[in-house]
Design an enzyme around this catalytic site. Structure first.
Site, short mmCIF file in Angstrom:
data_model
loop_
_atom_site.label_atom_id
_atom_site.label_comp_id
_atom_site.label_asym_id
_atom_site.label_seq_id
_atom_site.Cartn_x
_atom_site.Cartn_y
_atom_site.Cartn_z
N GLY A 287 -1.20 -22.15 -35.98
CA GLY A 287 -1.04 -23.25 -35.28
C GLY A 287 -2.48 -24.34 -35.64
O GLY A 287 -3.48 -23.80 -35.55
N ARG B 210 3.34 -20.95 -40.48
CA ARG B 210 3.53 -19.55 -40.16
C ARG B 210 4.59 -19.11 -41.20
O ARG B 210 5.73 -19.32 -41.37
CB ARG B 210 4.11 -19.70 -38.65
CG ARG B 210 3.69 -20.22 -37.81
CD ARG B 210 3.69 -20.11 -36.32
NE ARG B 210 3.29 -20.92 -35.26
CZ ARG B 210 2.12 -20.94 -34.66
NH1 ARG B 210 1.18 -19.87 -35.17
NH2 ARG B 210 1.57 -21.60 -33.88
N ASP C 85 -5.77 -15.09 -34.72
CA ASP C 85 -5.72 -13.74 -34.79
C ASP C 85 -4.56 -13.47 -35.85
O ASP C 85 -5.03 -12.26 -36.76
CB ASP C 85 -5.16 -13.16 -33.50
CG ASP C 85 -4.17 -13.61 -32.83
OD1 ASP C 85 -3.67 -14.97 -33.37
OD2 ASP C 85 -3.69 -12.91 -31.63
N THR D 209 -8.15 -21.89 -33.16
CA THR D 209 -7.11 -21.91 -32.43
C THR D 209 -7.22 -22.42 -30.81
O THR D 209 -8.22 -22.22 -30.31
CB THR D 209 -6.42 -20.48 -32.22
OG1 THR D 209 -5.37 -20.29 -31.29
CG2 THR D 209 -7.46 -19.33 -31.89
N ASP E 229 -5.75 -21.51 -28.44
CA ASP E 229 -5.69 -20.49 -27.33
C ASP E 229 -7.06 -19.68 -27.08
O ASP E 229 -6.86 -19.19 -25.81
CB ASP E 229 -4.68 -19.50 -27.70
CG ASP E 229 -3.41 -20.09 -27.98
OD1 ASP E 229 -3.06 -21.01 -27.69
OD2 ASP E 229 -2.50 -19.36 -28.76
N ASP F 75 -8.10 -16.99 -28.09
CA ASP F 75 -7.64 -15.74 -27.76
C ASP F 75 -8.32 -14.83 -28.83
O ASP F 75 -7.82 -13.73 -29.00
CB ASP F 75 -6.07 -15.85 -27.86
CG ASP F 75 -5.44 -16.18 -28.97
OD1 ASP F 75 -6.18 -16.51 -29.99
OD2 ASP F 75 -4.39 -15.93 -29.19
N ARG G 146 -0.33 -19.03 -25.22
CA ARG G 146 0.68 -17.72 -25.75
C ARG G 146 0.21 -16.78 -24.53
O ARG G 146 0.97 -16.96 -23.53
CB ARG G 146 0.10 -17.27 -27.14
CG ARG G 146 1.17 -16.51 -27.86
CD ARG G 146 0.60 -16.12 -29.32
NE ARG G 146 0.56 -17.27 -30.14
CZ ARG G 146 1.42 -17.64 -30.99
NH1 ARG G 146 2.71 -17.08 -30.77
NH2 ARG G 146 1.37 -18.55 -31.70
N ARG H 105 8.09 -30.71 -8.87
CA ARG H 105 8.40 -31.45 -10.26
C ARG H 105 7.66 -30.61 -11.16
O ARG H 105 6.52 -30.17 -11.08
CB ARG H 105 8.11 -32.75 -10.58
CG ARG H 105 8.81 -33.79 -9.70
CD ARG H 105 10.38 -33.95 -10.29
NE ARG H 105 11.02 -34.86 -9.44
CZ ARG H 105 11.70 -35.14 -8.53
NH1 ARG H 105 11.82 -33.64 -7.74
NH2 ARG H 105 12.40 -35.91 -7.95
N1 LIG Z 1 0.31 -8.59 -40.15
C1 LIG Z 1 0.11 -9.55 -40.86
N2 LIG Z 1 -0.16 -9.26 -42.24
C2 LIG Z 1 -0.13 -10.44 -43.24
N3 LIG Z 1 -0.35 -11.48 -42.53
C3 LIG Z 1 -0.24 -11.84 -41.28
C4 LIG Z 1 0.12 -10.93 -40.54
N4 LIG Z 1 0.25 -11.37 -39.15
C5 LIG Z 1 0.06 -12.72 -39.50
N5 LIG Z 1 -0.12 -12.93 -40.86
C6 LIG Z 1 -0.22 -14.28 -41.25
O1 LIG Z 1 -1.03 -15.13 -40.53
C7 LIG Z 1 -0.21 -16.54 -40.19
C8 LIG Z 1 -0.77 -16.99 -39.17
O2 LIG Z 1 -0.70 -16.23 -37.85
P1 LIG Z 1 -0.24 -16.88 -36.57
O3 LIG Z 1 -0.24 -15.72 -35.59
O4 LIG Z 1 0.97 -17.57 -36.81
O5 LIG Z 1 -1.05 -18.05 -36.16
P2 LIG Z 1 -2.75 -17.68 -35.74
O6 LIG Z 1 -3.53 -17.36 -37.05
O7 LIG Z 1 -3.25 -18.93 -35.50
O8 LIG Z 1 -3.01 -16.76 -34.66
C9 LIG Z 1 1.13 -15.95 -40.13
O9 LIG Z 1 2.03 -16.78 -40.56
C10 LIG Z 1 1.28 -14.95 -41.36
O10 LIG Z 1 1.23 -15.75 -42.52
O1 LIG Z 2 3.57 -24.21 -33.08
P1 LIG Z 2 4.69 -23.33 -32.16
O2 LIG Z 2 4.96 -22.55 -33.76
O3 LIG Z 2 5.72 -24.13 -31.63
O4 LIG Z 2 3.89 -22.46 -31.76
C1 LIG Z 2 3.43 -22.46 -30.35
C2 LIG Z 2 2.24 -21.57 -30.18
O5 LIG Z 2 1.11 -21.99 -30.82
C3 LIG Z 2 -0.05 -22.25 -30.24
O6 LIG Z 2 -0.06 -23.57 -29.94
C4 LIG Z 2 -1.10 -21.78 -30.90
O7 LIG Z 2 -1.27 -20.54 -31.23
P2 LIG Z 2 -1.83 -20.09 -32.65
O8 LIG Z 2 -3.17 -20.82 -32.72
O9 LIG Z 2 -2.07 -18.32 -32.31
O10 LIG Z 2 -1.07 -20.32 -33.80
C5 LIG Z 2 0.35 -21.36 -28.95
O11 LIG Z 2 -0.35 -21.95 -27.59
C6 LIG Z 2 1.69 -21.38 -28.61
O12 LIG Z 2 2.44 -20.39 -27.91
MG LIG Z 3 -2.79 -16.67 -32.59
#
Ligand SMILES: Nc1ncnc2c1ncn2[C@@H]1O[C@H](COP(=O)(O)OP(=O)(O)O)[C@@H](O)[C@H]1O
Ligand SMILES: O=P(O)(O)OC[C@H]1O[C@](O)(COP(=O)(O)O)[C@@H](O)[C@@H]1O
Ligand SMILES: [Mg+2]
Length: 321
Positions: free
Chosen positions: A12, A73, A104, A126, A128, A130, A172, A244
């Site tokens: 994200g 993603r 993460d 991020t 989040d 997190d 999240r 609401r």
């Molecule tokens: N287990 C994994 N192994 C390899 N690449 C991963 C794995 N998990 C996530 N990724 C890569 O990292 C990208 C970003 O992870 P995502 O969870 O979407 O966002 P964020 O990094 O913000 O938490 C994923 O779209 C994917 O390309």
């Molecule tokens: O943008 P998307 O794919 O709709 O995903 C929404 C999710 O991405 C976030 O905005 C950010 O999450 P990440 O930074 O892990 O990608 C979360 O708070 C939310 O649950």
């Molecule tokens: Mg994340």
């Protein structure tokens, strides 16, 4: 010795990602290291969509939210064969090391690359907040400000109509946005995943507060706990008070980054480059108080982030309703 760094943003988007890229580019160029920008995270790395970045290439982006490099993603990156093809693109372009800006999920991808011999440093970005290994991730502060400003707007209409207003925010499975945004916006009740949600407690507190003269209330709800509209209907049916729900959605992820996020991003970008120059890889950078720190990807991924959510909820309980 590192001659060319690749930089990407992934997962994200988060306000301040651009400031981090700008810092990486300029810190590297100052040390005589060239920089390649990889479009759309791991997807662009796999599709070989990579551009050269010079000092001027990152002009005027510090004020912009989102990520000018793009993000994605890209679940196929979990497959080793896909990662191997992506690594071939790095080799072809003489990219010796990567700076990966994301959350993460991005760190997990980075750890897999590190295990396959790619020199990687992660930067937490991020909304989040997190990720383990940092007190704050880039983008969190801007999103909190967005939540606060929108809660202020909801307060105007909620108080005018003497309603209960539920505002759902992102995060999240992490309650940081809900608790920090909720306290900043003066929420009367906060619902976060770190504390069990007991509907009856909410309904009775709202009913009691209205019985003793309160005319409206704001509830800040973290996503993925309960449907906001269904909760509003049930609260209204149970208490007889009009309610609401508003789901803030992706609005909270956009906009110009705050000063805090720009400065954090600038510090972490420079620190990431310094670590690579010093031969330190396989780590993510972060902030502990005001001190820059680095943590192994493995530790960052396998440990929950230090949470203060319960403390914030206790505080909210004392100073709200
Ligand atoms: N287990 C994994 N192994 C390899 N690449 C991963 C794995 N998990 C996530 N990724 C890569 O990292 C990208 C970003 O992870 P995502 O969870 O979407 O966002 P964020 O990094 O913000 O938490 C994923 O779209 C994917 O390309
Ligand atoms: O943008 P998307 O794919 O709709 O995903 C929404 C999710 O991405 C976030 O905005 C950010 O999450 P990440 O930074 O892990 O990608 C979360 O708070 C939310 O649950
Ligand atoms: Mg994340």
């Amino acid at each position: 010795m590192i001659k060319r760094i690749g930089v990407l943003t992934s997962g994200g988007d988060a306000p301040g990602m651009n400031a981090a890229v700008r810092s990486v580019v300029r810190a590297a160029i100052n040390e005589g290291i060239s920089v390649s920008g990889i479009r759309d995270g791991f997807l662009g790395m796999h599709q070989d969509r990579i551009i050269d970045l010079d000092r001027a290439g990152v002009n005027d982006i510090i004020t912009r939210g989102g990520t000018f490099l793009g993000t994605a993603r890209f679940t196929a990156f979990k497959e080793e064969s896909v990662r191997r093809e992506a690594i071939e693109n790095l080799k072809k372009r003489n990219i010796d090391a990567l700076v990966l800006i994301g959350g993460d999920g991005t760190y997990t991808g980075a750890l897999r690359l590190h295990e396959m011999g790619v020199r990687c440093i992660g930067i937490p970005a991020t909304i989040d907040n997190d990720v383990h290994g940092t007190g704050f991730s880039i983008g969190f502060d801007t999103a909190v400000n967005n939540i606060m400003q929108n809660m202020d707007r909801l307060r105007d209409t909620s108080s005018s109509h003497h309603r209960v207003t539920i505002m759902e925010v992102m995060g999240r499975h992490c309650g940081d946005l809900a608790v920090v945004g909720g306290i900043a916006g003066g929420a009367d009740y906060i619902i976060a995943p770190e504390e069990p949600f007991v509907k009856e407690d909410l309904f009775s507190k709202i009913a009691q507060a209205f019985a003793s003269g309160k005319r409206h209330a704001l509830i800040c709800l973290c996503e993925n706990i309960v449907n906001a509209d269904a909760l509003a209907s049930e609260l209204e049916a149970t208490t007889g008070i009009e309610c609401r729900a508003t789901v803030l959605g992706h609005i909270q992820r956009g906009g110009s980054p705050t000063a805090y996020d720009r400065v954090l991003a600038s510090r972490l970008g420079d620190y990431a480059v310094r670590l690579l120059i010093d031969g330190v890889y396989g780590k993510c950078v972060g902030i502990d108080g005001t001190t820059l720190i680095a943590t192994d990807f493995e530790e960052a991924i396998n440990n929950p982030k230090h949470s203060h959510v319960n403390e914030y909820i206790s505080l909210s309980n004392k100073i709200s309703l």
